[in-house]
Design a protein around this motif. Structure first.
Motif, PDB file in Angstrom:
ATOM      1  N   ARG A 109     -22.872  10.753 -21.323  1.00 12.00           N
ATOM      2  CA  ARG A 109     -23.413   9.646 -22.120  1.00 12.00           C
ATOM      3  C   ARG A 109     -22.429   8.482 -22.238  1.00 12.00           C
ATOM      4  O   ARG A 109     -22.822   7.318 -22.201  1.00 12.00           O
ATOM      5  CB  ARG A 109     -23.760  10.206 -23.493  1.00 12.00           C
ATOM      6  N   LEU A 110     -21.141   8.790 -22.378  1.00  9.72           N
ATOM      7  CA  LEU A 110     -20.138   7.731 -22.449  1.00  9.72           C
ATOM      8  C   LEU A 110     -20.093   6.958 -21.145  1.00  9.72           C
ATOM      9  O   LEU A 110     -19.994   5.726 -21.143  1.00  9.72           O
ATOM     10  CB  LEU A 110     -18.762   8.315 -22.770  1.00  9.72           C
ATOM     11  N   ARG A 111     -20.169   7.666 -20.040  1.00 10.61           N
ATOM     12  CA  ARG A 111     -20.172   6.989 -18.735  1.00 10.61           C
ATOM     13  C   ARG A 111     -21.372   6.049 -18.617  1.00 10.61           C
ATOM     14  O   ARG A 111     -21.236   4.919 -18.150  1.00 10.61           O
ATOM     15  CB  ARG A 111     -20.204   8.022 -17.607  1.00 10.61           C
ATOM     16  N   ASP A 112     -22.549   6.503 -19.058  1.00  8.11           N
ATOM     17  CA  ASP A 112     -23.741   5.655 -19.007  1.00  8.11           C
ATOM     18  C   ASP A 112     -23.538   4.385 -19.824  1.00  8.11           C
ATOM     19  O   ASP A 112     -23.934   3.290 -19.410  1.00  8.11           O
ATOM     20  CB  ASP A 112     -24.957   6.419 -19.530  1.00  8.11           C
ATOM     21  N   ALA A 113     -22.926   4.535 -21.004  1.00  6.83           N
ATOM     22  CA  ALA A 113     -22.694   3.368 -21.870  1.00  6.83           C
ATOM     23  C   ALA A 113     -21.729   2.388 -21.211  1.00  6.83           C
ATOM     24  O   ALA A 113     -21.915   1.170 -21.290  1.00  6.83           O
ATOM     25  CB  ALA A 113     -22.150   3.827 -23.218  1.00  6.83           C
ATOM     26  N   LEU A 114     -20.703   2.910 -20.548  1.00 11.61           N
ATOM     27  CA  LEU A 114     -19.738   2.038 -19.878  1.00 11.61           C
ATOM     28  C   LEU A 114     -20.355   1.351 -18.666  1.00 11.61           C
ATOM     29  O   LEU A 114     -20.038   0.194 -18.368  1.00 11.61           O
ATOM     30  CB  LEU A 114     -18.506   2.849 -19.461  1.00 11.61           C
ATOM     31  N   VAL A 115     -21.231   2.053 -17.968  1.00  9.21           N
ATOM     32  CA  VAL A 115     -21.938   1.440 -16.829  1.00  9.21           C
ATOM     33  C   VAL A 115     -22.777   0.269 -17.309  1.00  9.21           C
ATOM     34  O   VAL A 115     -22.786  -0.804 -16.687  1.00  9.21           O
ATOM     35  CB  VAL A 115     -22.821   2.489 -16.115  1.00  9.21           C
ATOM     36  N   ARG A 116     -23.494   0.462 -18.416  1.00 11.54           N
ATOM     37  CA  ARG A 116     -24.317  -0.628 -18.950  1.00 11.54           C
ATOM     38  C   ARG A 116     -23.453  -1.804 -19.392  1.00 11.54           C
ATOM     39  O   ARG A 116     -23.790  -2.967 -19.154  1.00 11.54           O
ATOM     40  CB  ARG A 116     -25.143  -0.110 -20.125  1.00 11.54           C
ATOM     41  N   ALA A 117     -22.305  -1.501 -20.014  1.00 13.60           N
ATOM     42  CA  ALA A 117     -21.408  -2.577 -20.450  1.00 13.60           C
ATOM     43  C   ALA A 117     -20.851  -3.333 -19.241  1.00 13.60           C
ATOM     44  O   ALA A 117     -20.768  -4.571 -19.249  1.00 13.60           O
ATOM     45  CB  ALA A 117     -20.278  -2.001 -21.291  1.00 13.60           C
TER      46      ALA A 117
END
Length: 328
Positions: A109-117
């Motif tokens: 989930r953290l990786r997904d958030a960083l990808v979106r950022a």
């Protein structure tokens, strides 16, 4: 060049460890952690990161208060809030967060958030590049025939495709009826600059201008929908093309017009905007907001029946459950 990430507030140690591990594979540089508002403010005043992972809890306050009071020039483009309560997501997205992590979070989930950022940072960079190229072409006294909007629209489509296929949004059918069908999101569109003029007149009246300071919107007996909205800046009058408008926001007796990263202020009401504009394109999503549906990239549910709309440039707007049926 790697993007810079700052960790602000009292973030869990497990999250910080994941962030450090992900930095290498995602081409990120972690600048360090600032657990309180003083340290965070000092860090941002020296070097503004591209992305900030912000805890909702600081040792001397809250992450929401800290971000809300940040000067515009010190705010990171990518903003990921981390909290322990679901209801904090509403406040996070009201502050235009890129994402909200309910911690502890599922793996990945953290990786997904960083990808979106990262996607938001890159999109803004592309938009600025397009704007600068257009300025240079204009100063050169002509156009090379290059379709900048099409060029960057295509690049954005590639970016969206690379970051996952779940970016979808609900679109209305041409007749305005709800289809209930999920359709792949359209990317943001590079918009042209708004025109600056001293006074209204000439072709402006023929093209249709929405003047919200007048009771009838300045339309009188004119047939058809307006193509531009009039805003006044001191003694100057500016005509903002409606195709460039992202959303309208009520602010007391005024309306804030958000268009292509710019904000304009004019007298008027949300009710007048609803009455004057095409309800299939400009939809009321909150008692204070009317959004251009051509700008909406995806819709996600929030606790309590509300929703979240993500626009093509990464901006986020709260969709009130009262108006939710209008965008389905």
């Amino acid at each position: 060049m790697p993007l810079r990430v700052a960790a602000l507030g009292q973030l869990p140690g497990t999250l910080l460890a994941q962030l450090t591990d992900l930095a290498v594979s995602m081409d990120l540089v972690v600048l360090g952690q600032a657990p309180d508002t003083r340290a965070a403010a000092s860090a941002l005043s020296h070097s503004i990161p591209d992305i900030a992972v912000v805890s909702t809890t600081f040792s001397d306050g809250t992450g929401f208060s800290f971000v809300r009071e940040l000067p515009a020039g010190q705010r990171p483009v990518g903003l990921v809030f981390v909290g322990a309560r679901e209801d904090e997501a509403v406040t996070a997205f009201e502050l235009q967060a890129t994402d909200f992590l309910l911690w502890p979070a599922a793996e990945g989930r953290l990786r997904d958030a960083l990808v979106r950022a990262k996607q938001q940072v890159l999109q803004l960079s592309l938009l600025r590049t397009a704007d600068e190229l257009q300025r240079l072409l204009t100063e050169a006294g002509g156009s090379s025939g290059l379709d900048l909007a099409g060029l960057f629209r295509g690049r954005s489509e590639s970016t969206v495709a690379a970051t996952g296929g779940d970016t979808v949004r609900r679109r209305r059918a041409a007749g305005g009826a709800s289809t209930g069908t999920l359709i792949a999101s359209s990317p943001w569109r590079a918009t042209g600059r708004t025109g600056d003029v001293r006074a209204k007149g000439g072709r402006d009246g023929e093209e249709g201008v929405l003047d919200l300071s007048q009771e009838d919107g300045g339309r009188g007996e004119t047939e058809g929908r307006p193509l531009r909205v009039l805003v006044r800046e001191g003694r100057r009058t500016r005509f903002v093309p409606l195709v460039d408008v992202d959303w309208f926001e009520a602010d007391g007796n005024y309306i804030r017009v958000h268009a292509g990263g710019e904000k304009y202020r004019t007298r008027g009401t949300i009710t007048a905007i609803e009455a004057a504009l095409d309800p299939r394109q400009f939809v009321r999503i909150h008692r204070r907001v009317v959004v251009n549906m051509d700008r909406v990239r995806e819709m996600s549910p929030l606790p309590g029946g509300d929703g979240l709309l993500v626009l093509g440039d990464g901006s986020t707007l709260r969709l009130s459950r009262t108006y939710r049926s209008r965008v389905r």
